[in-house]
Design a protein around this motif. Structure first.
Motif, PDB file in Angstrom:
ATOM      1  N   ALA A   1       0.830  -1.205   0.000  1.00  0.00           N
ATOM      2  CA  ALA A   1       0.000   0.000   0.000  1.00  0.00           C
ATOM      3  C   ALA A   1       0.866   1.258   0.000  1.00  0.00           C
ATOM      4  O   ALA A   1       0.575   2.230  -0.706  1.00  0.00           O
ATOM      5  N   GLY A   2       1.939   1.245   0.767  1.00  0.00           N
ATOM      6  CA  GLY A   2       2.858   2.390   0.787  1.00  0.00           C
ATOM      7  C   GLY A   2       3.540   2.590  -0.553  1.00  0.00           C
ATOM      8  O   GLY A   2       3.721   3.721  -1.014  1.00  0.00           O
ATOM      9  N   ARG A   3       3.911   1.507  -1.180  1.00  0.00           N
ATOM     10  CA  ARG A   3       4.547   1.579  -2.508  1.00  0.00           C
ATOM     11  C   ARG A   3       3.579   2.177  -3.531  1.00  0.00           C
ATOM     12  O   ARG A   3       3.955   3.037  -4.328  1.00  0.00           O
ATOM     13  N   LEU A   4       2.330   1.723  -3.516  1.00  0.00           N
ATOM     14  CA  LEU A   4       1.341   2.278  -4.443  1.00  0.00           C
ATOM     15  C   LEU A   4       1.075   3.756  -4.157  1.00  0.00           C
ATOM     16  O   LEU A   4       0.946   4.558  -5.090  1.00  0.00           O
ATOM     17  N   ALA A   5       1.020   4.125  -2.890  1.00  0.00           N
ATOM     18  CA  ALA A   5       0.826   5.533  -2.534  1.00  0.00           C
ATOM     19  C   ALA A   5       1.999   6.383  -3.028  1.00  0.00           C
ATOM     20  O   ALA A   5       1.807   7.492  -3.534  1.00  0.00           O
ATOM     21  N   GLY A   6       3.196   5.852  -2.917  1.00  0.00           N
ATOM     22  CA  GLY A   6       4.366   6.566  -3.423  1.00  0.00           C
ATOM     23  C   GLY A   6       4.326   6.760  -4.926  1.00  0.00           C
ATOM     24  O   GLY A   6       4.691   7.822  -5.441  1.00  0.00           O
TER      25      GLY A   6
ATOM     26  N   ILE B   1       1.595   6.941  -6.737  1.00  0.00           N
ATOM     27  CA  ILE B   1       0.559   7.941  -7.010  1.00  0.00           C
ATOM     28  C   ILE B   1       1.080   9.344  -6.768  1.00  0.00           C
ATOM     29  O   ILE B   1       0.885  10.240  -7.594  1.00  0.00           O
ATOM     30  N   VAL B   2       1.768   9.554  -5.638  1.00  0.00           N
ATOM     31  CA  VAL B   2       2.329  10.878  -5.337  1.00  0.00           C
ATOM     32  C   VAL B   2       3.333  11.276  -6.407  1.00  0.00           C
ATOM     33  O   VAL B   2       3.355  12.424  -6.866  1.00  0.00           O
ATOM     34  N   ASP B   3       4.166  10.329  -6.819  1.00  0.00           N
ATOM     35  CA  ASP B   3       5.153  10.610  -7.862  1.00  0.00           C
ATOM     36  C   ASP B   3       4.470  11.034  -9.160  1.00  0.00           C
ATOM     37  O   ASP B   3       4.872  12.007  -9.797  1.00  0.00           O
ATOM     38  N   LEU B   4       3.416  10.327  -9.556  1.00  0.00           N
ATOM     39  CA  LEU B   4       2.713  10.677 -10.789  1.00  0.00           C
ATOM     40  C   LEU B   4       1.996  12.014 -10.677  1.00  0.00           C
ATOM     41  O   LEU B   4       1.892  12.757 -11.662  1.00  0.00           O
ATOM     42  N   LEU B   5       1.489  12.342  -9.491  1.00  0.00           N
ATOM     43  CA  LEU B   5       0.800  13.619  -9.319  1.00  0.00           C
ATOM     44  C   LEU B   5       1.755  14.809  -9.372  1.00  0.00           C
ATOM     45  O   LEU B   5       1.328  15.922  -9.650  1.00  0.00           O
ATOM     46  N   THR B   6       3.032  14.580  -9.120  1.00  0.00           N
ATOM     47  CA  THR B   6       4.003  15.677  -9.170  1.00  0.00           C
ATOM     48  C   THR B   6       4.530  15.922 -10.582  1.00  0.00           C
ATOM     49  O   THR B   6       5.238  16.896 -10.802  1.00  0.00           O
TER      50      THR B   6
END
Length: 58
Positions: A31-36, A38-43
């Motif tokens: 879950a943490g990896r997927l959240a990371g 997502i954050v990377d793609l949003l930036t």
């Protein structure tokens, strides 16, 4: 087979082992990896269309 494809296969297998050995920790790690991701793609401008559907996978 490209380098990134090989890395993805190895990463997937390692994730499956972690989830099989320690499901509670492995689930949080995934879950943490997927959240990371997502954050990377949003930036990155212009990748919102990829990041938002990935949110449902997390």
């Amino acid at each position: 087979m490209g380098t990134m494809h090989a890395v993805g296969v190895i990463e997937t297998l390692a994730g499956m082992v972690v989830v099989a050995v320690a499901p509670r920790f492995g689930g949080r790690l995934v879950a943490g990896r997927l959240a990371g991701i997502i954050v990377d793609l949003l930036t990155i401008p212009g990748h919102y269309d990829i990041a938002l559907p990935a949110r449902s996978a997390a």
